[in-house]
Each structure stands twice: as C-alpha cells, then as structure tokens.
Scaffold this motif. Structure first.
Motif, mmCIF file in Angstrom:
data_model
loop_
_atom_site.group_PDB
_atom_site.id
_atom_site.type_symbol
_atom_site.label_atom_id
_atom_site.label_comp_id
_atom_site.label_asym_id
_atom_site.label_seq_id
_atom_site.Cartn_x
_atom_site.Cartn_y
_atom_site.Cartn_z
ATOM 1 N N ARG A 1 93.314 40.803 11.412
ATOM 2 C CA ARG A 1 94.471 41.687 11.197
ATOM 3 C C ARG A 1 94.873 41.698 9.724
ATOM 4 N N ASP A 2 94.891 40.509 9.109
ATOM 5 C CA ASP A 2 95.286 40.426 7.698
ATOM 6 C C ASP A 2 94.333 41.236 6.821
ATOM 7 N N TYR A 3 93.036 41.157 7.111
ATOM 8 C CA TYR A 3 92.063 41.936 6.337
ATOM 9 C C TYR A 3 92.296 43.432 6.533
ATOM 10 N N ILE A 4 92.511 43.839 7.763
ATOM 11 C CA ILE A 4 92.703 45.261 8.064
ATOM 12 C C ILE A 4 93.909 45.821 7.323
ATOM 13 N N LEU A 5 94.954 45.015 7.213
ATOM 14 C CA LEU A 5 96.176 45.488 6.560
ATOM 15 C C LEU A 5 95.992 45.713 5.066
ATOM 16 N N THR A 6 94.889 45.212 4.500
ATOM 17 C CA THR A 6 94.610 45.478 3.081
ATOM 18 C C THR A 6 93.903 46.814 2.887
ATOM 19 N N LEU A 7 93.493 47.448 4.008
ATOM 20 C CA LEU A 7 92.706 48.681 3.943
ATOM 21 C C LEU A 7 93.588 49.911 4.081
ATOM 22 N N TRP B 1 93.854 52.386 6.221
ATOM 23 C CA TRP B 1 93.472 52.823 7.574
ATOM 24 C C TRP B 1 94.731 53.076 8.381
ATOM 25 N N ASP B 2 94.762 54.179 9.109
ATOM 26 C CA ASP B 2 95.983 54.563 9.832
ATOM 27 C C ASP B 2 96.082 53.963 11.237
ATOM 28 N N LYS B 3 95.190 53.011 11.568
ATOM 29 C CA LYS B 3 95.191 52.294 12.855
ATOM 30 C C LYS B 3 94.838 53.212 14.032
ATOM 31 N N ASN B 4 94.147 54.288 13.737
ATOM 32 C CA ASN B 4 93.615 55.173 14.773
ATOM 33 C C ASN B 4 92.095 55.178 14.686
ATOM 34 N N PRO B 5 91.406 55.404 15.835
ATOM 35 C CA PRO B 5 89.938 55.468 15.784
ATOM 36 C C PRO B 5 89.477 56.577 14.852
ATOM 37 N N PRO B 6 88.321 56.423 14.212
ATOM 38 C CA PRO B 6 87.424 55.264 14.286
ATOM 39 C C PRO B 6 87.903 54.127 13.395
ATOM 40 N N PRO B 7 87.607 52.880 13.787
ATOM 41 C CA PRO B 7 88.026 51.743 12.977
ATOM 42 C C PRO B 7 87.113 51.537 11.781
ATOM 43 N N PRO B 8 87.593 50.854 10.758
ATOM 44 C CA PRO B 8 86.739 50.539 9.607
ATOM 45 C C PRO B 8 85.768 49.411 9.956
ATOM 46 N N PRO B 9 84.668 49.290 9.224
ATOM 47 C CA PRO B 9 83.737 48.171 9.459
ATOM 48 C C PRO B 9 84.370 46.845 9.049
ATOM 49 N N LEU B 10 83.965 45.778 9.708
ATOM 50 C CA LEU B 10 84.473 44.443 9.395
ATOM 51 C C LEU B 10 83.370 43.620 8.734
ATOM 52 N N PRO B 11 83.643 43.004 7.600
ATOM 53 C CA PRO B 11 82.622 42.208 6.904
ATOM 54 C C PRO B 11 82.213 40.983 7.713
ATOM 55 N N ALA B 12 80.975 40.579 7.547
ATOM 56 C CA ALA B 12 80.435 39.435 8.283
ATOM 57 C C ALA B 12 81.217 38.159 7.989
ATOM 58 N N GLU B 13 81.656 37.988 6.747
ATOM 59 C CA GLU B 13 82.362 36.746 6.409
ATOM 60 C C GLU B 13 83.725 36.644 7.104
ATOM 61 N N ILE B 14 84.368 37.787 7.326
ATOM 62 C CA ILE B 14 85.644 37.798 8.054
ATOM 63 C C ILE B 14 85.418 37.431 9.520
ATOM 64 N N LEU B 15 84.370 37.970 10.102
ATOM 65 C CA LEU B 15 84.042 37.666 11.497
ATOM 66 C C LEU B 15 83.686 36.192 11.665
ATOM 67 N N GLU B 16 82.954 35.644 10.706
ATOM 68 C CA GLU B 16 82.562 34.234 10.778
ATOM 69 C C GLU B 16 83.779 33.312 10.670
ATOM 70 N N LYS B 17 84.707 33.663 9.805
ATOM 71 C CA LYS B 17 85.926 32.847 9.666
ATOM 72 C C LYS B 17 86.760 32.892 10.949
ATOM 73 N N ALA B 18 86.805 34.060 11.577
ATOM 74 C CA ALA B 18 87.535 34.178 12.837
ATOM 75 C C ALA B 18 86.876 33.325 13.918
ATOM 76 N N LEU B 19 85.545 33.346 13.964
ATOM 77 C CA LEU B 19 84.820 32.549 14.951
ATOM 78 C C LEU B 19 85.110 31.067 14.765
ATOM 79 N N GLU B 20 85.184 30.614 13.524
ATOM 80 C CA GLU B 20 85.478 29.206 13.265
ATOM 81 C C GLU B 20 86.856 28.830 13.787
ATOM 82 N N LYS B 21 87.816 29.748 13.684
ATOM 83 C CA LYS B 21 89.158 29.494 14.234
ATOM 84 C C LYS B 21 89.084 29.317 15.748
ATOM 85 N N TYR B 22 88.327 30.201 16.416
ATOM 86 C CA TYR B 22 88.176 30.102 17.863
ATOM 87 C C TYR B 22 87.495 28.792 18.256
ATOM 88 N N ARG B 23 86.448 28.434 17.543
ATOM 89 C CA ARG B 23 85.731 27.194 17.849
ATOM 90 C C ARG B 23 86.639 25.980 17.654
#
Length: 299
Positions: A256-262, A264-286
């Motif tokens: 969410r924090d990354y998206i808010l820097t873009l 983007w009007d929060k309507n489809p289609p969504p912007p692409p998400l960088p791999a490093e952001i996804l990896e950091k999120a996964l580490e939080k879940y783990r």
C-alpha cells in the motif's frame, strides 16, 4: 517459486471467485482455496506473492485450533482427506485448502480495535468517536485504547464495507444475537492479544466473520491472519510512538505504501508491482507466521 494466482482444479469450477479465495460449493459444504493473489484498495493486481495463500491458511488453521472451544466452520484441513477431485490434486492445493460447513452467513463484520489506528483514528479526529463509540479526548494516533472496542461494519460482496454502530447491528440482528457476537469477538481478541504480547507482538485490531449452522453461531472465514488483522512489533511500535513516525505493520502495508507513491487513481487496471516490494511483503508474512507458531506452541 511462481505465485499461484489462478488455480485450476480439474473437474471442478468455483462457485465464487473472490479477491484472494475461490469457493467450491458441495451442497451443505464448501471447499475454500486461498490463492496467492493480492489486492489493495479493492483492486486485484496482476502479480501475486508466492506462498501467501499457504501462509494465510496455516495461520488461520492454527488459531481455529487454539480457539477450538468456540464453534467454527472447519471440517477438514488435510486436502488428502477431502472429496474428489480435490484430494486428487494435492500438489496444487496442499496447505491452502479447507473443507468447511456451509452456514448462513451473518452480513456484518465483527471488528475489534485495541489501538487508535486506521479509519478509526480519522473518525476520532472529527467526532471524538469510533463507529459511535465515545473515546476519551486527547489521544494520539496509534495510542492504546483504555479497553478494546467492538465496532461492526456491514459485509458487502460488492463495493466497500461500511462502518456502523453496535445499535445499528442490534436493530438488524436482535439484541441477544448481537451481544453474542460482541462478547465472542472481544473474548478472542483479548486472549490472542495476551498470547502475542508474551512474544513481543501487538494485535492492534482485527475482524471476524460468523454464520449460523442450524441456529448455532459459528466462526467462519479466516481468523487472526495478517490480512484480517493489524500486527505490530512492540519494539517498533514504541519507537514509532516516540518519534512520531508511521507505525510499521506486519502485513501487505509495504505494498500500500508503495502504491501511494504512484500516480494511480485506485481504479483498474492496477500498476505493476516491483519484485523487491513483493519479496519484502512475503518476508513480513513469513515472519509473523513464525512468531504466531512459536507463540501457540508455548501455550
């Protein structure tokens, strides 16, 4: 490992496709499959987070087992023991699939808040209340409330849920049923909070969903996952409150924090998400899964 965002089950079609989970209707039972899809601001993104569906399902199942004195919808968590064709496709479905009772869903989300965060704080700034509950004046964003509060919302399959007062819920469900929902939600929140505090984790807020099974109230959906709850490390919370910085939470807040820097009007289609952001999120879940697992093993 590639995320499983679109899980195809041979000889079965989902009766409902949600933002994260797919439901298969077996008559008086449901099979729920948690995918690795991610959503933010009610929009599903093209990318997923590998393992996410498995992590969320395992966390939820552990909490359901811990609170087994409270009736819930779980019938089976081992996909090998489920009906065909699900038991025939364990490689795709292991750890992310549950067989549950099909109850009559209560169309309110039961939200418990222990800290003044999120939409609750925004309302508090304007009115001094959170969903109609009066809160002492002068509290800062993120402060612990004098006691946890129950703040329901309407449950909507389409569009946004809407925060409502307890009185509104009681008008629609009746006082006795509403009191049962409130007491059960507060009980789970308080007990889970106590377990987690011993392991340096704050449970700031969470939501529960319930249904009726032959007139009996049962706990359904997910419970105390990082998608339905706001978890914070006590050490990071204390530092943030002293410095006035944002309080880091152990969920997909980084997305969410990354998206808010873009732009983007929060309507489809969504912007692409960088791999490093996804990896950091996964580490939080783990990380939160590891902590919850250790906390519950100690009990």
């Amino acid at each position: 490992m590639e995320p499983k965002t679109n899980i195809q089950i041979k000889n079965a079609q989902p009766s409902y496709v949600g933002k994260v989970r797919d439901l298969y209707d077996l008559g008086n039972q449901l099979v729920i499959v948690s995918t690795d899809r991610i959503s933010a601001f009610d929009v599903v993104f093209k990318e997923g987070i590998a393992e996410r569906g498995e992590i969320l399902t395992r966390i939820s199942n552990r909490w359901f087992n811990y609170f087994k004195d409270i009736p819930n919808h779980i019938i089976e968590t081992d996909v090998e023991k489920m009906p065909s064709p699900f038991c025939d496709q364990t490689q795709s479905l292991k750890d992310r699939t549950i067989l549950v009772k099909k109850g009559q869903r209560i169309d309110f989300e039961c939200i418990v808040r222990g800290y003044l965060m999120g939409s609750g704080y925004e309302e508090y700034k304007k009115t001094g209340t959170v969903c109609g509950v009066e809160i002492p004046p002068g509290l800062k964003k993120g402060e612990k409330l004098p006691e946890p509060i129950f703040t329901p919302s309407t449950k909507s399959d389409k569009g946004h849920d809407e925060n409502v007062s307890y009185e509104f819920m009681a008008e629609h469900l009746g006082k006795e049923r509403s009191e049962e929902l409130k007491e059960t939600s507060l009980k789970i929140f308080s007990e889970a909070s106590a377990v987690l505090q011993k392991n340096g984790i704050i449970l700031a807020d969470t939501k529960f969903e319930f249904a009726l099974d032959e007139g009996q109230l049962i706990l359904i959906d997910e419970i105390l996952t990082p998608d339905s709850s706001r978890y914070c490390k006590k050490e990071e919370y204390d530092q943030a409150m002293k410095s006035g910085n944002a309080i880091p939470s152990m969920d997909k807040q980084i997305i969410r924090d990354y998206i808010l820097t873009l732009d983007w009007d929060k309507n489809p289609p969504p912007p692409p998400l960088p791999a490093e952001i996804l990896e950091k999120a996964l580490e939080k879940y783990r990380e939160i899964e590891r902590i919850i697992e250790c906390a519950l093993k100690e009990m």
